[in-house]
Scaffold this motif. Sequence first.
Motif, PDB file in Angstrom:
ATOM      1  N   MET A 174       4.853  -1.207  11.136  1.00 17.89           N
ATOM      2  CA  MET A 174       3.507  -1.737  10.955  1.00 17.89           C
ATOM      3  C   MET A 174       3.533  -2.602   9.697  1.00 17.89           C
ATOM      4  O   MET A 174       3.758  -2.111   8.612  1.00 17.89           O
ATOM      5  N   ILE A 217      -3.852   1.942   2.174  1.00 16.18           N
ATOM      6  CA  ILE A 217      -3.627   3.223   1.520  1.00 16.18           C
ATOM      7  C   ILE A 217      -4.881   3.584   0.728  1.00 16.18           C
ATOM      8  O   ILE A 217      -5.373   2.782  -0.065  1.00 16.18           O
ATOM      9  N   GLU A 236       1.182  -4.246   7.924  1.00 14.35           N
ATOM     10  CA  GLU A 236       0.142  -4.081   6.912  1.00 14.35           C
ATOM     11  C   GLU A 236      -0.146  -2.602   6.694  1.00 14.35           C
ATOM     12  O   GLU A 236       0.128  -1.775   7.546  1.00 14.35           O
ATOM     13  N   GLN A 237      -0.660  -2.290   5.525  1.00 12.81           N
ATOM     14  CA  GLN A 237      -1.017  -0.914   5.234  1.00 12.81           C
ATOM     15  C   GLN A 237      -2.359  -0.896   4.523  1.00 12.81           C
ATOM     16  O   GLN A 237      -2.712  -1.836   3.823  1.00 12.81           O
ATOM     17  N   ASP A 259      -2.206   6.644   4.558  1.00 10.93           N
ATOM     18  CA  ASP A 259      -2.124   5.367   5.263  1.00 10.93           C
ATOM     19  C   ASP A 259      -3.119   5.404   6.425  1.00 10.93           C
ATOM     20  O   ASP A 259      -2.870   6.038   7.450  1.00 10.93           O
ATOM     21  N   ALA A 263      -1.947   3.982   9.896  1.00 12.52           N
ATOM     22  CA  ALA A 263      -1.082   4.925  10.619  1.00 12.52           C
ATOM     23  C   ALA A 263      -1.931   6.023  11.240  1.00 12.52           C
ATOM     24  O   ALA A 263      -1.650   6.471  12.362  1.00 12.52           O
TER      25      ALA A 263
END
Length: 166
Positions: A1, A6, A3-4, A115, A118
């Motif tokens: 993936m 957080i 982009e993240q 994340d 995710a």
Amino acid sequence: MPEQLIVDAIDFARNDGVHHGKISIAGLGRLQDYLLGNCGELKYTVAGTLDKTAKPVLRITVQGSINLRCQRCLGEIKHVLDLRTDLLLASNESELCRFDEDESTDVILAGSGMDVLALIEDEIILSLPISPRHVESECAIIKAGGGDTAGEKSPFSALAQLKKLH
């Protein structure tokens, strides 16, 4: 993936944090095993809030459509996602165990480095049908005559003839 996003999940929920945007389907790596094609985007919103008892909650919504593989004809099925999930946030293992006793509530262990994208992918995967299939009238195998019909000779008819001999 690629982009993240957080966040400190409990802080995000206590401060009524909101994040929304679009995710490329091609960017959801774990989801690819379930898909037939990876074009398009999904719209998502993640909102933090406190529930009625002042416990932190993440509210996740995902909308869009993905293409799954029919388990009957292996053709493409358009699957519309309209996912709405509330996840209760536990700050430690003991709290997680205590909250998890209530089976009507989904609980996750919150961390300072969660994340969110995710987590969204996890929720999409969990929402997928176990065995996606077309409606019988729309399935390519049924349309092509792959189902049982009265005019076809059964592959077991030869066995029936052998049984009569003995």
